[in-house]
Motif scaffolding. Structure first.
Motif, PDB file in Angstrom:
ATOM      1  N   LEU A 306      24.332  50.093  51.127  1.00  0.00           N
ATOM      2  CA  LEU A 306      23.094  50.614  50.535  1.00  0.00           C
ATOM      3  C   LEU A 306      22.217  49.450  50.080  1.00  0.00           C
ATOM      4  CD1 LEU A 306      23.236  50.397  47.133  1.00  0.00           C
ATOM      5  CD2 LEU A 306      25.026  52.068  47.533  1.00  0.00           C
ATOM      6  N   SER A 307      20.940  49.741  49.919  1.00  0.00           N
ATOM      7  CA  SER A 307      19.991  48.735  49.430  1.00  0.00           C
ATOM      8  C   SER A 307      19.531  49.127  48.037  1.00  0.00           C
ATOM      9  CB  SER A 307      18.768  48.666  50.351  1.00  0.00           C
ATOM     10  OG  SER A 307      19.189  48.306  51.642  1.00  0.00           O
ATOM     11  N   HIS A 308      19.265  48.109  47.236  1.00  0.00           N
ATOM     12  CA  HIS A 308      18.792  48.394  45.876  1.00  0.00           C
ATOM     13  C   HIS A 308      17.873  47.254  45.432  1.00  0.00           C
ATOM     14  CE1 HIS A 308      18.898  50.310  41.970  1.00  0.00           C
ATOM     15  NE2 HIS A 308      19.062  49.125  41.425  1.00  0.00           N
ATOM     16  N   ALA A 309      16.820  47.613  44.710  1.00  0.00           N
ATOM     17  CA  ALA A 309      15.877  46.597  44.218  1.00  0.00           C
ATOM     18  C   ALA A 309      15.996  46.477  42.705  1.00  0.00           C
ATOM     19  CB  ALA A 309      14.454  46.985  44.600  1.00  0.00           C
ATOM     20  N   TYR A 310      16.251  45.277  42.233  1.00  0.00           N
ATOM     21  CA  TYR A 310      16.159  44.985  40.801  1.00  0.00           C
ATOM     22  C   TYR A 310      14.756  44.424  40.541  1.00  0.00           C
ATOM     23  CZ  TYR A 310      21.183  45.662  40.553  1.00  0.00           C
ATOM     24  OH  TYR A 310      22.433  46.220  40.611  1.00  0.00           O
ATOM     25  N   SER A 311      14.482  44.083  39.275  1.00  0.00           N
ATOM     26  CA  SER A 311      13.118  43.638  38.976  1.00  0.00           C
ATOM     27  C   SER A 311      12.769  42.330  39.685  1.00  0.00           C
ATOM     28  CB  SER A 311      12.927  43.489  37.468  1.00  0.00           C
ATOM     29  OG  SER A 311      13.906  42.626  36.954  1.00  0.00           O
ATOM     30  N   HIS A 312      13.732  41.422  39.838  1.00  0.00           N
ATOM     31  CA  HIS A 312      13.398  40.108  40.387  1.00  0.00           C
ATOM     32  C   HIS A 312      14.095  39.777  41.695  1.00  0.00           C
ATOM     33  CE1 HIS A 312      12.304  39.670  36.084  1.00  0.00           C
ATOM     34  NE2 HIS A 312      11.244  39.160  36.641  1.00  0.00           N
ATOM     35  N   PHE A 313      14.893  40.668  42.206  1.00  0.00           N
ATOM     36  CA  PHE A 313      15.544  40.423  43.496  1.00  0.00           C
ATOM     37  C   PHE A 313      16.015  41.743  44.091  1.00  0.00           C
ATOM     38  CE2 PHE A 313      19.947  41.029  42.148  1.00  0.00           C
ATOM     39  CZ  PHE A 313      19.876  40.808  40.784  1.00  0.00           C
ATOM     40  N   LYS A 314      16.375  41.655  45.368  1.00  0.00           N
ATOM     41  CA  LYS A 314      16.882  42.846  46.050  1.00  0.00           C
ATOM     42  C   LYS A 314      18.289  42.558  46.550  1.00  0.00           C
ATOM     43  CE  LYS A 314      12.394  44.298  47.721  1.00  0.00           C
ATOM     44  NZ  LYS A 314      11.523  44.440  48.879  1.00  0.00           N
ATOM     45  N   ILE A 315      19.072  43.611  46.692  1.00  0.00           N
ATOM     46  CA  ILE A 315      20.413  43.422  47.246  1.00  0.00           C
ATOM     47  C   ILE A 315      20.658  44.437  48.356  1.00  0.00           C
ATOM     48  CG2 ILE A 315      21.430  42.556  45.100  1.00  0.00           C
ATOM     49  CD1 ILE A 315      22.822  45.354  44.844  1.00  0.00           C
ATOM     50  N   THR A 316      21.557  44.036  49.268  1.00  0.00           N
ATOM     51  CA  THR A 316      22.203  45.007  50.134  1.00  0.00           C
ATOM     52  C   THR A 316      23.671  44.973  49.736  1.00  0.00           C
ATOM     53  OG1 THR A 316      20.631  44.524  51.880  1.00  0.00           O
ATOM     54  CG2 THR A 316      22.626  45.711  52.507  1.00  0.00           C
ATOM     55  N   LEU A 317      24.173  46.117  49.339  1.00  0.00           N
ATOM     56  CA  LEU A 317      25.542  46.180  48.825  1.00  0.00           C
ATOM     57  C   LEU A 317      26.436  46.798  49.892  1.00  0.00           C
ATOM     58  CD1 LEU A 317      26.521  47.113  45.252  1.00  0.00           C
ATOM     59  CD2 LEU A 317      27.731  48.150  47.128  1.00  0.00           C
ATOM     60  N   HIS A 318      27.494  46.059  50.252  1.00  0.00           N
ATOM     61  CA  HIS A 318      28.422  46.510  51.298  1.00  0.00           C
ATOM     62  C   HIS A 318      29.766  46.795  50.621  1.00  0.00           C
ATOM     63  CE1 HIS A 318      25.608  44.632  54.240  1.00  0.00           C
ATOM     64  NE2 HIS A 318      25.455  43.748  53.262  1.00  0.00           N
ATOM     65  N   ALA A 319      30.235  48.014  50.715  1.00  0.00           N
ATOM     66  CA  ALA A 319      31.496  48.387  50.054  1.00  0.00           C
ATOM     67  C   ALA A 319      32.602  48.545  51.097  1.00  0.00           C
ATOM     68  CB  ALA A 319      31.311  49.689  49.287  1.00  0.00           C
ATOM     69  N   PHE A 320      33.770  47.969  50.780  1.00  0.00           N
ATOM     70  CA  PHE A 320      34.919  48.046  51.684  1.00  0.00           C
ATOM     71  C   PHE A 320      36.082  48.718  50.974  1.00  0.00           C
ATOM     72  CE2 PHE A 320      32.371  44.454  53.034  1.00  0.00           C
ATOM     73  CZ  PHE A 320      32.288  44.651  54.405  1.00  0.00           C
ATOM     74  N   ARG A 321      36.755  49.619  51.678  1.00  0.00           N
ATOM     75  CA  ARG A 321      38.002  50.174  51.129  1.00  0.00           C
ATOM     76  C   ARG A 321      39.099  49.127  51.320  1.00  0.00           C
ATOM     77  NH1 ARG A 321      39.941  55.853  52.794  1.00  0.00           N
ATOM     78  NH2 ARG A 321      40.200  54.757  54.757  1.00  0.00           N
ATOM     79  N   CYS A 322      39.863  48.895  50.251  1.00  0.00           N
ATOM     80  CA  CYS A 322      40.894  47.854  50.312  1.00  0.00           C
ATOM     81  C   CYS A 322      42.165  48.359  49.640  1.00  0.00           C
ATOM     82  CB  CYS A 322      40.509  46.604  49.535  1.00  0.00           C
ATOM     83  SG  CYS A 322      38.824  46.101  49.611  1.00  0.00           S
ATOM     84  N   HIS A 323      43.253  47.628  49.854  1.00  0.00           N
ATOM     85  CA  HIS A 323      44.445  47.795  49.015  1.00  0.00           C
ATOM     86  C   HIS A 323      45.020  46.410  48.732  1.00  0.00           C
ATOM     87  CE1 HIS A 323      46.155  47.822  53.115  1.00  0.00           C
ATOM     88  NE2 HIS A 323      47.155  47.161  52.538  1.00  0.00           N
ATOM     89  N   ILE A 324      45.762  46.320  47.646  1.00  0.00           N
ATOM     90  CA  ILE A 324      46.297  45.011  47.254  1.00  0.00           C
ATOM     91  C   ILE A 324      47.445  44.650  48.196  1.00  0.00           C
ATOM     92  CG2 ILE A 324      47.486  43.739  45.422  1.00  0.00           C
ATOM     93  CD1 ILE A 324      45.966  45.421  43.385  1.00  0.00           C
ATOM     94  N   SER A 325      47.366  43.443  48.777  1.00  0.00           N
ATOM     95  CA  SER A 325      48.470  42.994  49.630  1.00  0.00           C
ATOM     96  C   SER A 325      49.419  42.092  48.852  1.00  0.00           C
ATOM     97  CB  SER A 325      47.938  42.273  50.874  1.00  0.00           C
ATOM     98  OG  SER A 325      47.045  41.250  50.504  1.00  0.00           O
ATOM     99  N   SER A 326      48.906  41.371  47.854  1.00  0.00           N
ATOM    100  CA  SER A 326      49.812  40.628  46.971  1.00  0.00           C
ATOM    101  C   SER A 326      49.104  40.312  45.654  1.00  0.00           C
ATOM    102  CB  SER A 326      50.300  39.335  47.633  1.00  0.00           C
ATOM    103  OG  SER A 326      49.268  38.403  47.717  1.00  0.00           O
ATOM    104  N   GLY A 327      49.929  40.189  44.624  1.00  0.00           N
ATOM    105  CA  GLY A 327      49.388  39.864  43.311  1.00  0.00           C
ATOM    106  C   GLY A 327      49.169  41.107  42.459  1.00  0.00           C
ATOM    107  N   THR A 328      48.961  40.854  41.173  1.00  0.00           N
ATOM    108  CA  THR A 328      48.689  41.923  40.206  1.00  0.00           C
ATOM    109  C   THR A 328      47.379  41.563  39.518  1.00  0.00           C
ATOM    110  OG1 THR A 328      51.051  42.045  39.816  1.00  0.00           O
ATOM    111  CG2 THR A 328      49.645  43.172  38.228  1.00  0.00           C
ATOM    112  N   PRO A 329      46.477  42.532  39.359  1.00  0.00           N
ATOM    113  CA  PRO A 329      45.196  42.175  38.737  1.00  0.00           C
ATOM    114  C   PRO A 329      45.372  41.569  37.347  1.00  0.00           C
ATOM    115  CG  PRO A 329      45.141  44.403  39.633  1.00  0.00           C
ATOM    116  CD  PRO A 329      46.563  43.951  39.721  1.00  0.00           C
ATOM    117  N   GLU A 330      44.576  40.552  37.082  1.00  0.00           N
ATOM    118  CA  GLU A 330      44.562  39.923  35.754  1.00  0.00           C
ATOM    119  C   GLU A 330      43.113  39.914  35.276  1.00  0.00           C
ATOM    120  OE1 GLU A 330      45.847  35.879  36.140  1.00  0.00           O
ATOM    121  OE2 GLU A 330      47.400  36.487  37.561  1.00  0.00           O
ATOM    122  N   ALA A 331      42.922  40.239  34.004  1.00  0.00           N
ATOM    123  CA  ALA A 331      41.558  40.192  33.441  1.00  0.00           C
ATOM    124  C   ALA A 331      41.184  38.733  33.238  1.00  0.00           C
ATOM    125  CB  ALA A 331      41.515  40.929  32.117  1.00  0.00           C
TER     126      ALA A 331
END
Ligand code: SF4
Length: 372
Positions: A306-331
């Motif tokens: 999808l595309s989205h415009a902020y006040s000072h820039f624009k983005i195209t956001l690409h989303a991918f479905r994923c799964h964890i192959s190794s590691g544990t999330p850390e904050a």
């Protein structure tokens, strides 16, 4: 007219104080925040109205005040709750600062919004514009506001032939507005100036034949209305490609909170970031998740773009479905994360582009393949 010579004539004084106010009393739009003198409610409206369309604020304002009807209620709320009520309004620092300032009002001012320029300017998120708006509208203090609408009106009436965006020009225009302000009705005067800029003295094709300032307007007299205000050439708007991971664990998704400061601070999002030069989107997604959460992911498929415009820039956001192959999330970097079910995503405040991904997730929730 140069900045040094900005000085109204007696006739201009009279026209701004009499004809402009008469016009305002006859033509002002009905707004919920014009039906109160409560400084807290006026303050909330002025923060919401910054860089946001009136029609949008009309939706958010009553909901926000129903949730936080007093400054004490806002001060006591959790920040996540405040952000949730702000979700979609953008410029989220406004909500964080408003929340923090409400706590200061309760702790240091007995719950009363300060009524002097010096004290109100000490509150987080209150700059010269908001201070003047709240003081004039709630307390009838003679402080003139200067926003984009007022800048345009004054630049045209006085044919200001210098760049109106410089600090020197903004200071000179604010002095001019303070010279013109009606001391007995400063709140109405300020609102009249902004209303005229919004309804009549519009950026293009101003409606001069309906304008109460027509007889004293130099740009109108010269037929050069649209030459003002003078502004510098704007740079082209930058564009970024952003890759984000929809990291699934059965029917739960990984979300992460953005750092408190900066763009969209404190909101939740799907982890990811900017694509770098010579990097594929999939590689950008894997790299960002490794950097932000310390996990290696395998990409299952492309989910949505999808595309989205902020006040000072624009983005195209690409989303991918994923799964964890190794590691544990850390904050990392004080950015907490959570695993949440798709049906729980509405409980969190997300930026608008992420919210559109959530709508797509909800739409496809019934597809058996979504959680494969
Ligand atoms: S006369 Fe026209 S250009 Fe001048 S202030 Fe009014 S609307 Fe704006």
């Amino acid at each position: 007219m140069s900045l040094e010579n900005l000085s109204p004539t007696d006739r201009q004084h009279r026209t701004f104080r009499e004809d402009l106010l008469d016009w305002y009393h006859e033509h002002k739009r009905s707004m919920p925040w014009r039906e109160t003198n409560d400084p807290y409610r006026i303050w909330v409206s002025e923060i919401m109205l910054q860089q946001t369309r009136v029609d949008t604020v009309r939706d958010y304002y009553p909901r926000f005040l129903e949730a936080f009807p007093t400054v004490e209620a806002l001060a006591e709320a959790e920040r996540d709750e405040v952000l949730k009520y702000w979700e979609g309004l953008g410029f989220y620092a406004r909500a964080r600062h408003l929340h923090e300032a409400a706590q200061t009002v309760v702790e240091e001012h007995d719950g009363t919004v300060p009524d002097t320029m010096e004290t109100i300017r000490d509150l987080k998120g209150i700059g010269p514009y908001t201070a003047a708006a709240v003081l004039s509208i709630a307390y009838e203090r003679p402080h003139a506001v200067l926003d984009g609408n007022v800048t345009r009106v004054l630049s045209r009436v006085f044919a200001v032939d210098e760049d109106a965006t410089t600090t020197a020009a903004q200071n000179a225009l604010r002095d001019l507005a303070n010279d013109l302000i009606d001391d007995e009705q400063p709140g109405d005067f300020n609102q009249a100036m902004m209303e005229l800029g919004a309804l009549v003295c519009t950026p293009s094709t101003p409606l001069c034949d309906r304008c109460p300032l027509q007889d004293v307007c130099r740009a109108h007299e010269a037929g050069t209305e649209e030459d003002y205000p003078i502004t510098p050439e704007s740079d082209p708007v930058p564009h970024h490609d952003i890759a984000v991971g929809l990291v699934f664990d059965d029917d739960h998704l990984l979300i992460q909170r953005r750092p408190d400061e900066g763009l969209l601070g404190g909101l939740w999002e799907f982890p990811g970031g900017k694509q770098e030069d010579a990097e594929s989107l999939e590689t950008a997604c894997r790299r960002e998740l490794k950097e932000e959460l310390g996990i290696d992911v395998s990409i299952d498929d492309h989910f949505y773009t999808l595309s989205h415009a902020y006040s000072h820039f624009k983005i195209t956001l690409h989303a991918f479905r994923c799964h964890i192959s190794s590691g544990t999330p850390e904050a990392r970097e004080e950015q907490p994360f959570k695993w949440v079910h798709v049906s729980e995503l509405d409980d969190y405040a997300f930026p608008r582009a992420n919210r559109r991904l959530i709508e797509e997730l909800e739409r496809r929730q019934t597809e058996p393949s979504l959680f494969d």
